[in-house]
Design a protein around this motif. Structure first.
Motif, mmCIF file in Angstrom:
data_model
loop_
_atom_site.group_PDB
_atom_site.id
_atom_site.type_symbol
_atom_site.label_atom_id
_atom_site.label_comp_id
_atom_site.label_asym_id
_atom_site.label_seq_id
_atom_site.Cartn_x
_atom_site.Cartn_y
_atom_site.Cartn_z
ATOM 1 N N ALA A 26 39.097 35.609 38.124
ATOM 2 C CA ALA A 26 38.239 35.250 39.261
ATOM 3 C C ALA A 26 37.231 36.352 39.557
ATOM 4 N N GLU A 84 30.372 29.450 42.591
ATOM 5 C CA GLU A 84 31.810 29.701 42.712
ATOM 6 C C GLU A 84 32.615 28.411 42.692
ATOM 7 N N ARG A 85 31.993 27.285 43.001
ATOM 8 C CA ARG A 85 32.661 25.988 42.823
ATOM 9 C C ARG A 85 32.646 25.571 41.363
ATOM 10 N N PRO A 100 35.719 27.418 38.708
ATOM 11 C CA PRO A 100 37.031 26.809 38.480
ATOM 12 C C PRO A 100 36.955 25.441 37.815
ATOM 13 N N ASP A 145 36.692 26.140 34.237
ATOM 14 C CA ASP A 145 37.999 26.637 33.799
ATOM 15 C C ASP A 145 38.962 25.478 33.584
ATOM 16 N N THR A 146 38.928 24.510 34.485
ATOM 17 C CA THR A 146 39.789 23.332 34.348
ATOM 18 C C THR A 146 39.434 22.537 33.102
ATOM 19 N N GLU A 166 31.605 31.312 31.255
ATOM 20 C CA GLU A 166 32.972 31.216 30.742
ATOM 21 C C GLU A 166 33.253 32.235 29.647
ATOM 22 N N ARG A 170 48.972 34.820 34.171
ATOM 23 C CA ARG A 170 48.052 35.355 35.177
ATOM 24 C C ARG A 170 47.771 36.832 34.874
#
Length: 426
Positions: A118, A143-144, A147, A150-151, A238, A415
């Motif tokens: 992050a 910032e939206r 993720p 990433d998904t 990414e 993580r």
């Protein structure tokens, strides 16, 4: 991934056909053969087939496709990413990176561990949005997006493992993938509608896409602008954030490398704010990044579909079948690398790099489809590393490097957290 590497090592540069039930792709690992596929006869090996179908739902027909749409995309976007133009933007990149590093001061002062993916994504997003998107995408939307991308990268795993399953048959990850794509389109589509048709002399990605014209002089469709915008947003953030996540794991596992790297950065940057001019005096930092990409190439798999049957390496490659090209495998073969499992940045010194085959090391691909953002990546990654290590020291947590897990990009299987101390207390 372990099975793929084992098969590659057993084949030792020979072309083999893997038996994965109904799916039987060719695995190609020898640099001579890779040069033929990626460069020499690249038109016969297209970005199509079962491996590309999941991502095609996201990227559509733009820079991540093939044929005329890809040619227009490449011609349009290339001026933004020439080495000369990127160098001219490097000081702006450094300024944005320094601001991003400044934001680490809060968790550092409190002693809280940092969520590495992050934190790296925030620094990279700030830089990319300001310099290459002209601040037309605000940080909140960026910032939206992070993720959501990433998904996408993790939710396609089952589609990769079961490439012959039709899209009409649901598999785990499909629902998360669709939600992520909806989020991306909720942000990107209004931006395309707002800026398409506006002309600008700037060289941000929005401007060059809006100025694009095809061979007939016609303006490309909104879908083409959207597809290229999404592709550049995904790859610009990414890949860099992913590589920087692996970097901190590597540094933890190799204290000798860390000591030498910190010594170089401290001697060159000192107590200054990192600038582009510092990079020319940070050769070891560059070697560390190159070696990082050897063992953990973010783009670890480049599938290609064979257009016409041809012989390569004594094997007839059949039309319509899939060829798997993997930097992750080739970069770890003893036939082409001395002690391939060891992390040794000195293997990228000028002397030791002289006689290396061009396609023994190809983290950015090669030929016409070589990643156009490679110059941005190399500058941005070194600036982030130097920017953080000139001000902070990582605190050891004693954990081993996490094994990689499959996805659209290579990422750690657990993580990753990092605790930093201000340099004055190191």
């Amino acid at each position: 991934m372990r099975a793929l590497l084992d098969m590659g090592r057993e084949a030792d540069g020979k072309i083999i056909r893997m038996n994965l039930g109904p799916f039987r792709p060719y695995l190609v690992t020898h640099p001579d053969h890779l040069q033929h596929i990626l460069r020499g006869n690249s038109a016969n090996y297209t970005r199509d087939g079962v491996f590309w179908r999941p991502l095609r739902r996201l990227f559509g027909d733009g820079i991540m496709s093939d044929g005329p749409s890809w040619e227009l995309s490449r011609r349009t976007l290339q001026p933004v990413f020439t080495a000369k133009h990127v160098e001219s933007l490097a000081d702006l990149m450094a300024e944005a990176i320094v601001e991003g590093v400044d934001e680490l001061a809060g968790p550092v002062a409190s002693g809280r561990p940092i969520d590495v993916p992050a934190a790296m994504a925030r620094i990279v997003n700030r830089t990319v949005m300001r310099v290459f998107f002209g601040d037309k995408i605000d940080i909140a939307d960026a910032e939206r997006l992070a993720p959501a991308f990433d998904t996408v990268g993790t939710s396609v795993i089952f589609r990769y493992l079961l490439p012959s399953v039709p899209e009409s048959v649901p598999v785990p990850g499909d629902r998360a993938f669709r939600r992520a794509v909806r989020t991306i389109d909720e942000i990107v589509t209004p931006l395309v509608q707002r800026h398409r048709g506006r002309t600008s002399e700037g060289y941000d990605i929005f401007s060059v896409l809006c100025r694009a014209r095809d061979d007939t002089g016609a303006e490309p469709s909104p879908a083409w602008v959207r597809d290229n915008l999404v592709a550049m947003l995904a790859t610009a953030t990414e890949t860099t954030a992913g590589a920087l996540t692996w970097f901190w794991l590597i540094l933890e596992a190799h204290p000798d490398v860390a000591a030498r790297l910190v010594g170089e950065i401290t001697g060159v940057v000192g107590d200054e704010r990192v600038r582009h001019s510092h990079l020319k005096d940070l050769p070891y930092t560059g070697q560390v990044v190159q070696e990082l990409l050897r063992l953990y190439p973010v783009g670890w798999l480049f599938p290609r579909m064979i257009v016409e049957r041809e012989a390569l390496g004594g094997v007839w490659l059949e039309r319509g079948e899939t060829v798997i090209v993997s930097p992750y495998v080739t970069h770890r073969l003893e036939s082409f690398w001395d002690r391939p499992d060891e992390f040794d940045p000195d293997r990228f010194s000028r002397q030791r790099s002289q006689n290396r085959h061009r396609y023994a090391y190809f983290p950015f691909g090669g030929g016409p489809h070589q990643c156009i953002g490679m110059h941005v990546f190399m500058i941005e990654t070194r600036l982030v590393i130097a920017g953080i290590l000139s001000r902070y020291r990582p605190v050891s947590n004693g954990r081993a490097i996490a094994p990689p897990k499959m996805g659209a990009s290579l990422r750690p299987s657990r993580r990753v957290e990092l605790t930093l101390r201000p340099l004055s207390h190191a």
